[in-house]
Design a protein around this motif. Structure first.
Motif, short mmCIF file in Angstrom:
data_model
loop_
_atom_site.label_atom_id
_atom_site.label_comp_id
_atom_site.label_asym_id
_atom_site.label_seq_id
_atom_site.Cartn_x
_atom_site.Cartn_y
_atom_site.Cartn_z
N TYR A 12 25.30 39.23 13.96
CA TYR A 12 26.05 38.30 14.44
C TYR A 12 26.43 38.83 15.51
CZ TYR A 12 27.80 37.76 9.68
OH TYR A 12 28.14 37.40 8.53
N SER A 13 25.79 39.77 16.86
CA SER A 13 25.18 39.47 18.02
C SER A 13 24.36 38.72 18.84
CB SER A 13 24.94 41.04 18.49
OG SER A 13 25.05 41.06 19.92
N SER A 14 24.25 38.07 19.78
CA SER A 14 23.25 37.34 20.11
C SER A 14 22.97 37.77 19.90
CB SER A 14 24.52 36.51 21.65
OG SER A 14 23.77 36.84 22.75
N THR A 50 20.37 33.24 24.12
CA THR A 50 21.14 32.07 23.33
C THR A 50 20.79 31.42 23.50
OG1 THR A 50 22.10 33.10 25.16
CG2 THR A 50 22.65 34.19 23.19
N ARG A 51 20.23 30.47 24.50
CA ARG A 51 18.81 30.03 25.11
C ARG A 51 20.37 28.71 25.78
NH1 ARG A 51 16.68 26.80 20.30
NH2 ARG A 51 14.69 28.24 19.65
N ASP A 52 20.40 29.84 27.53
CA ASP A 52 21.78 29.17 28.13
C ASP A 52 22.89 29.52 27.13
OD1 ASP A 52 19.79 30.13 30.48
OD2 ASP A 52 19.66 28.17 30.27
N PHE A 53 23.31 30.38 26.75
CA PHE A 53 24.51 30.10 26.18
C PHE A 53 24.89 29.25 24.72
CE2 PHE A 53 25.11 33.00 29.84
CZ PHE A 53 25.95 33.95 29.05
N THR A 54 23.99 28.63 24.27
CA THR A 54 23.94 27.76 23.46
C THR A 54 23.88 28.14 22.16
OG1 THR A 54 21.83 26.50 23.73
CG2 THR A 54 23.38 25.90 25.44
N LEU A 55 22.96 28.75 21.58
CA LEU A 55 22.73 29.18 20.10
C LEU A 55 23.76 30.66 19.97
CD1 LEU A 55 18.82 28.05 19.51
CD2 LEU A 55 21.16 26.95 18.83
N HIS A 56 23.70 31.02 19.10
CA HIS A 56 24.16 32.15 18.03
C HIS A 56 25.33 32.86 19.32
CE1 HIS A 56 21.07 31.91 15.45
NE2 HIS A 56 20.29 31.96 16.54
N THR A 57 26.63 31.94 20.24
CA THR A 57 27.33 32.71 21.14
C THR A 57 28.40 32.99 20.52
OG1 THR A 57 25.87 31.73 22.43
CG2 THR A 57 26.90 32.33 23.55
N GLY A 58 29.45 33.91 20.88
CA GLY A 58 30.35 34.03 20.29
C GLY A 58 31.18 34.40 21.09
N VAL A 59 32.57 34.81 21.29
CA VAL A 59 33.70 35.27 22.07
C VAL A 59 32.77 36.77 23.19
CG1 VAL A 59 35.68 36.75 22.44
CG2 VAL A 59 35.23 34.53 21.40
N ARG A 60 32.32 37.79 22.31
CA ARG A 60 31.93 38.68 22.63
C ARG A 60 30.73 39.14 23.27
NH1 ARG A 60 31.51 42.37 17.79
NH2 ARG A 60 30.09 43.86 18.39
N THR A 61 30.13 37.86 23.52
CA THR A 61 28.74 37.20 24.20
C THR A 61 29.34 37.21 25.40
OG1 THR A 61 27.78 36.68 21.98
CG2 THR A 61 26.44 36.14 24.45
N ALA A 64 30.39 40.16 26.81
CA ALA A 64 29.36 40.75 27.91
C ALA A 64 28.95 40.12 29.27
CB ALA A 64 28.45 41.51 26.73
N ALA A 65 28.71 39.07 29.08
CA ALA A 65 28.14 38.29 30.57
C ALA A 65 29.28 38.69 30.83
CB ALA A 65 28.14 36.88 29.80
N ALA A 66 30.76 38.58 31.27
CA ALA A 66 31.59 39.19 32.05
C ALA A 66 31.89 40.02 32.35
CB ALA A 66 33.05 38.34 31.76
N TYR A 67 31.59 41.21 31.74
CA TYR A 67 31.09 42.50 32.08
C TYR A 67 29.96 42.90 33.13
CZ TYR A 67 30.16 47.02 32.39
OH TYR A 67 29.42 48.68 32.08
N LEU A 68 28.91 42.08 32.73
CA LEU A 68 28.18 42.27 33.86
C LEU A 68 27.65 41.50 34.69
CD1 LEU A 68 25.06 41.28 30.92
CD2 LEU A 68 25.59 43.90 32.00
N ARG A 69 28.69 40.54 34.99
CA ARG A 69 29.12 39.18 36.55
C ARG A 69 29.94 40.26 37.51
NH1 ARG A 69 28.48 37.62 40.37
NH2 ARG A 69 29.84 35.51 41.29
N ARG A 70 30.21 41.02 36.66
CA ARG A 70 31.26 42.35 37.14
C ARG A 70 30.60 43.19 38.17
NH1 ARG A 70 34.63 40.94 33.08
NH2 ARG A 70 34.88 43.20 32.35
N ALA A 71 29.81 43.57 36.95
CA ALA A 71 28.55 44.42 37.69
C ALA A 71 27.85 43.93 38.40
CB ALA A 71 27.95 45.44 36.41
#
Length: 211
Positions: A12-14, A50-61, A64-71
């Protein structure tokens, strides 16, 4: 991979990049973060799958993106990683111009010329932006006597099952196949028959479900 130290399987991961990002948050010291380059590499993997967060995208996705943005990952810099050269763009448009509608939301494009694999994959993705399109199939010359096939889906069509008819494979939304010692004319016929056979099987399954 035999004798792996860690096996992480999450259907279920992107993407693999999302899994790696989640693992990084629990490895090392709390203040240990990936470098900006590493963070942008992982974010690009998530955005690609995910094709820019449009496919197979969940809350955890998004977490993860927010964590990478903070990094330190910058989405604008990641976008630039996906830019193509002028030659790739023209190759992509040449493929798209040969596309034809096979019905039931499937678009098929084929060229007998050698094409950059990235350009072919991008063409398949771009064809999905056409209204009413559920799947796109792109075929191009790979080597002197072989043809390669790249398929993408964004709907009910399972391109993995479609490509398996040609001896290939992949997953529900992205798959491919290699047609050895095949001319463009033969590839056109084989792929057209595979698409027709797949669609007929899908119609038969629906009729059996709702007689």
């Amino acid at each position: 991979i035999e004798h792996a130290d860690l096996v992480c399987h999450e259907p279920y991961s992107s993407s693999a990049s999302e899994l790696v990002t989640e693992l990084l948050q629990y490895v090392g010291d709390r203040d240990d973060k990936p470098s900006r380059g590493e963070a942008e590499g992982l974010l690009s993997g998530i955005m690609l799958d995910t094709r820019d967060f449009t496919l197979h995208t969940g809350v955890r996705t998004f977490e993860a993106a927010a964590y990478l943005r903070r990094a330190g990952a910058e989405s604008s810099d990641v976008k630039r990683l996906f830019q193509s050269s002028f030659d790739q763009y023209m190759e992509r448009q040449k493929i798209i111009s040969s596309a034809r509608n096979c019905g039931h939301g499937v678009i098929f494009a084929i060229t007998g010329e050698p094409v950059d694999r990235i350009a072919a994959a991008q063409a398949a993705d771009e064809l999905l932006s056409i209204i009413g399109t559920s799947a796109s199939v792109v075929a191009f010359r790979s080597g002197e006597n072989d043809m390669a096939v790249s398929a993408r889906a964004a709907g009910q069509v399972n391109v993995q099952l479609l490509m398996e008819r040609l001896g290939g494979g992949g997953n529900h939304s992205a798959a491919g196949a290699q047609l050895k010692n095949t001319t463009p004319e033969e590839a056109d016929r084989l792929i057209t028959e595979a698409i027709r056979g797949y669609l007929e099987d899908q119609r038969a399954e629906k009729q059996n479900e709702h007689p």
